[in-house]
Write a protein that holds these residues in place. Structure first.
Motif, PDB file in Angstrom:
ATOM      1  N   ALA A  30       0.982  -1.327  -0.100  1.00 57.97           N
ATOM      2  CA  ALA A  30      -0.140   0.096  -0.073  1.00 57.97           C
ATOM      3  C   ALA A  30       0.855   1.230   0.024  1.00 57.97           C
ATOM      4  CB  ALA A  30      -0.918  -0.049   1.317  1.00 57.97           C
ATOM      5  N   GLU A  31       1.942   1.146   0.651  1.00 55.50           N
ATOM      6  CA  GLU A  31       2.954   2.433   0.836  1.00 55.50           C
ATOM      7  C   GLU A  31       3.624   2.582  -0.733  1.00 55.50           C
ATOM      8  OE1 GLU A  31       4.957   5.645   2.293  1.00 55.50           O
ATOM      9  OE2 GLU A  31       3.263   4.659   2.757  1.00 55.50           O
ATOM     10  N   CYS A  32       3.868   1.762  -1.552  1.00 52.43           N
ATOM     11  CA  CYS A  32       4.238   1.890  -2.808  1.00 52.43           C
ATOM     12  C   CYS A  32       3.086   2.383  -3.702  1.00 52.43           C
ATOM     13  CB  CYS A  32       4.829   0.593  -3.078  1.00 52.43           C
ATOM     14  SG  CYS A  32       5.669   0.437  -4.791  1.00 52.43           S
ATOM     15  N   THR A  33       1.956   1.819  -3.509  1.00 53.64           N
ATOM     16  CA  THR A  33       0.822   2.169  -4.367  1.00 53.64           C
ATOM     17  C   THR A  33       0.761   3.772  -4.104  1.00 53.64           C
ATOM     18  OG1 THR A  33      -0.221   0.109  -4.230  1.00 53.64           O
ATOM     19  CG2 THR A  33      -1.753   2.153  -4.761  1.00 53.64           C
ATOM     20  N   GLU A  53       6.866  14.956 -27.103  1.00 54.18           N
ATOM     21  CA  GLU A  53       6.740  13.472 -27.243  1.00 54.18           C
ATOM     22  C   GLU A  53       7.180  12.785 -26.180  1.00 54.18           C
ATOM     23  OE1 GLU A  53       5.400  12.088 -29.945  1.00 54.18           O
ATOM     24  OE2 GLU A  53       4.935  14.246 -30.598  1.00 54.18           O
ATOM     25  N   GLU A  54       8.210  13.241 -25.479  1.00 51.74           N
ATOM     26  CA  GLU A  54       8.637  12.560 -24.274  1.00 51.74           C
ATOM     27  C   GLU A  54       7.481  12.511 -23.059  1.00 51.74           C
ATOM     28  OE1 GLU A  54      13.656  13.254 -24.599  1.00 51.74           O
ATOM     29  OE2 GLU A  54      12.171  14.479 -23.190  1.00 51.74           O
ATOM     30  N   HIS A  55       6.806  13.642 -23.037  1.00 50.44           N
ATOM     31  CA  HIS A  55       5.580  13.731 -22.213  1.00 50.44           C
ATOM     32  C   HIS A  55       4.386  12.466 -22.637  1.00 50.44           C
ATOM     33  CE1 HIS A  55       6.202  17.977 -20.663  1.00 50.44           C
ATOM     34  NE2 HIS A  55       7.190  17.263 -20.261  1.00 50.44           N
ATOM     35  N   HIS A  56       4.234  12.518 -23.826  1.00 51.32           N
ATOM     36  CA  HIS A  56       3.567  11.552 -24.554  1.00 51.32           C
ATOM     37  C   HIS A  56       3.895   9.920 -23.783  1.00 51.32           C
ATOM     38  CE1 HIS A  56       0.691   9.748 -27.114  1.00 51.32           C
ATOM     39  NE2 HIS A  56       1.591   8.989 -27.575  1.00 51.32           N
ATOM     40  N   VAL A  57       5.000   9.831 -24.008  1.00 53.52           N
ATOM     41  CA  VAL A  57       5.159   8.476 -23.621  1.00 53.52           C
ATOM     42  C   VAL A  57       5.276   8.231 -22.082  1.00 53.52           C
ATOM     43  CG1 VAL A  57       7.400   6.845 -23.328  1.00 53.52           C
ATOM     44  CG2 VAL A  57       7.086   8.087 -25.663  1.00 53.52           C
ATOM     45  N   VAL A  58       5.727   9.258 -21.132  1.00 58.62           N
ATOM     46  CA  VAL A  58       5.496   9.262 -19.961  1.00 58.62           C
ATOM     47  C   VAL A  58       3.799   9.001 -19.505  1.00 58.62           C
ATOM     48  CG1 VAL A  58       5.686  10.657 -17.892  1.00 58.62           C
ATOM     49  CG2 VAL A  58       7.510  10.360 -19.271  1.00 58.62           C
ATOM     50  N   THR A  59       3.132   9.910 -20.238  1.00 60.10           N
ATOM     51  CA  THR A  59       1.611   9.717 -20.170  1.00 60.10           C
ATOM     52  C   THR A  59       1.143   8.369 -20.126  1.00 60.10           C
ATOM     53  OG1 THR A  59       1.450  12.163 -20.198  1.00 60.10           O
ATOM     54  CG2 THR A  59      -0.619  10.762 -20.698  1.00 60.10           C
ATOM     55  N   ILE A  60       1.537   7.782 -21.289  1.00 64.11           N
ATOM     56  CA  ILE A  60       1.226   6.478 -21.553  1.00 64.11           C
ATOM     57  C   ILE A  60       1.549   5.362 -20.307  1.00 64.11           C
ATOM     58  CG2 ILE A  60       1.546   4.185 -23.143  1.00 64.11           C
ATOM     59  CD1 ILE A  60       1.472   6.398 -25.400  1.00 64.11           C
ATOM     60  N   LEU A  61       2.869   5.577 -20.138  1.00 57.67           N
ATOM     61  CA  LEU A  61       3.381   4.844 -18.884  1.00 57.67           C
ATOM     62  C   LEU A  61       2.467   4.973 -17.505  1.00 57.67           C
ATOM     63  CD1 LEU A  61       6.978   5.049 -19.773  1.00 57.67           C
ATOM     64  CD2 LEU A  61       5.669   2.775 -19.686  1.00 57.67           C
ATOM     65  N   MET A  62       2.108   6.187 -17.221  1.00 60.20           N
ATOM     66  CA  MET A  62       1.636   6.611 -15.951  1.00 60.20           C
ATOM     67  C   MET A  62       0.062   5.871 -16.203  1.00 60.20           C
ATOM     68  SD  MET A  62       2.565  10.462 -15.004  1.00 60.20           S
ATOM     69  CE  MET A  62       1.605  11.257 -16.358  1.00 60.20           C
ATOM     70  N   ASP A  63      -0.762   6.177 -17.291  1.00 61.75           N
ATOM     71  CA  ASP A  63      -2.059   5.546 -17.501  1.00 61.75           C
ATOM     72  C   ASP A  63      -2.000   3.888 -17.172  1.00 61.75           C
ATOM     73  OD1 ASP A  63      -3.126   7.894 -18.054  1.00 61.75           O
ATOM     74  OD2 ASP A  63      -2.925   7.798 -20.105  1.00 61.75           O
ATOM     75  N   GLU A  64      -0.937   3.274 -17.854  1.00 64.39           N
ATOM     76  CA  GLU A  64      -0.735   1.805 -17.454  1.00 64.39           C
ATOM     77  C   GLU A  64      -0.532   1.372 -16.243  1.00 64.39           C
ATOM     78  OE1 GLU A  64       2.249   0.570 -20.681  1.00 64.39           O
ATOM     79  OE2 GLU A  64       0.602   1.047 -21.933  1.00 64.39           O
ATOM     80  N   LEU A  65       0.460   2.327 -15.541  1.00 60.74           N
ATOM     81  CA  LEU A  65       0.749   1.821 -14.119  1.00 60.74           C
ATOM     82  C   LEU A  65      -0.282   2.065 -13.091  1.00 60.74           C
ATOM     83  CD1 LEU A  65       3.235   1.272 -12.844  1.00 60.74           C
ATOM     84  CD2 LEU A  65       4.030   3.503 -12.540  1.00 60.74           C
ATOM     85  N   LYS A  66      -1.021   3.280 -13.286  1.00 56.21           N
ATOM     86  CA  LYS A  66      -2.091   3.717 -12.339  1.00 56.21           C
ATOM     87  C   LYS A  66      -3.256   2.214 -12.152  1.00 56.21           C
ATOM     88  CE  LYS A  66      -4.918   6.416 -15.060  1.00 56.21           C
ATOM     89  NZ  LYS A  66      -5.323   7.672 -15.422  1.00 56.21           N
ATOM     90  N   ASP A  67      -3.218   1.598 -12.997  1.00 50.90           N
ATOM     91  CA  ASP A  67      -4.240   0.306 -12.977  1.00 50.90           C
ATOM     92  C   ASP A  67      -3.576  -0.954 -12.377  1.00 50.90           C
ATOM     93  OD1 ASP A  67      -6.075   2.031 -14.126  1.00 50.90           O
ATOM     94  OD2 ASP A  67      -5.728   1.356 -16.133  1.00 50.90           O
ATOM     95  N   LEU A  68      -2.303  -0.953 -12.053  1.00 49.16           N
ATOM     96  CA  LEU A  68      -1.761  -2.287 -11.644  1.00 49.16           C
ATOM     97  C   LEU A  68      -1.370  -1.929  -9.991  1.00 49.16           C
ATOM     98  CD1 LEU A  68       0.915  -2.409 -14.293  1.00 49.16           C
ATOM     99  CD2 LEU A  68      -0.945  -3.606 -14.159  1.00 49.16           C
ATOM    100  N   SER A  69      -1.211  -3.170  -9.464  1.00 46.73           N
ATOM    101  CA  SER A  69      -0.737  -3.082  -8.037  1.00 46.73           C
ATOM    102  C   SER A  69       0.692  -3.719  -8.103  1.00 46.73           C
ATOM    103  CB  SER A  69      -1.728  -4.154  -7.393  1.00 46.73           C
ATOM    104  OG  SER A  69      -1.158  -5.402  -7.607  1.00 46.73           O
ATOM    105  N   PRO A  70       1.380  -3.240  -6.821  1.00 44.03           N
ATOM    106  CA  PRO A  70       2.816  -3.662  -6.841  1.00 44.03           C
ATOM    107  C   PRO A  70       3.192  -5.089  -6.839  1.00 44.03           C
ATOM    108  CG  PRO A  70       2.134  -1.940  -5.252  1.00 44.03           C
ATOM    109  CD  PRO A  70       0.751  -2.366  -5.943  1.00 44.03           C
TER     110      PRO A  70
END
Length: 187
Positions: free
Chosen positions: A66-69, A111-128
């Protein structure tokens, strides 16, 4: 954080991140030609954002469950605010500078922001505990560190040469106002 390939994300971050962090520090030293006290406020705001996110990544490396999340959610909030601030206020000002190299740097940064946004969108749906979590977090960190290194070693020193104090004052004022708006929207 879950282990992957026999090493923890913390160990991987120390192995791969040290070179990037050394480059970031060199960029900060180059930017340090203008001392922190004299650094234009608009740039100081962005560098402080970079440092805050770097600290959060460091915390995430040793956190679990939970702390990592919680920390990853904070990273995502901070990066979302920062990228919106740059894209809404900072980058348009740079595009208007008339400097062709700066326009190329802005295009690459977006373009770098775009890549970071994609990664953030994918990461927020995952658990540690998800096997992809550590890998995505590591790739996000590497992308952010690369972006920070380019901004702090190339873009910001160039901006300091292009803009006068009145332009920086106007930019800082607009960035502060936009930051307040974004904080209300992103919380």
């Amino acid at each position: 954080m879950a282990e992957r390939s026999g090493i923890t994300a913390s160990e991987a971050g120390r192995k791969g991140g040290s070179r990037v962090r050394d480059l970031i520090e060199k960029g900060r030293e180059a930017l340090g030609e203008v001392t922190a006290a004299r650094r234009p406020d608009a740039i100081r705001q962005l560098v402080e954002d970079h440092e805050k996110v770097e600290q959060l990544f460091d915390q995430a490396e040793s956190a679990e469950g939970a702390e990592c999340t919680r920390i990853v959610k904070q990273i995502i909030r901070e990066l979302t605010l920062h990228t919106k601030l740059e894209e809404d206020i900072f980058y348009p000002s740079l595009r208007d500078s008339g400097d062709d190299r700066m326009q190329d740097m802005v295009a690459e940064s977006i373009e770098e922001h775009h890549v970071v946004t994609i990664l953030m969108d994918e990461l927020k749906d995952l658990s540690p505990d998800d096997e992809a979590f550590s890998a995505k977090l590591e790739v996000l960190q590497e992308n952010v560190e690369h972006h920070v290194e380019e901004e702090e070693s190339d873009m910001f020193p160039r901006v300091e040469k292009l803009f006068d104090s009145a332009q920086f004052d106007d930019l800082a004022r607009r960035m502060h106002a936009r930051r307040r708006e974004l904080k209300q929207q992103i919380q």
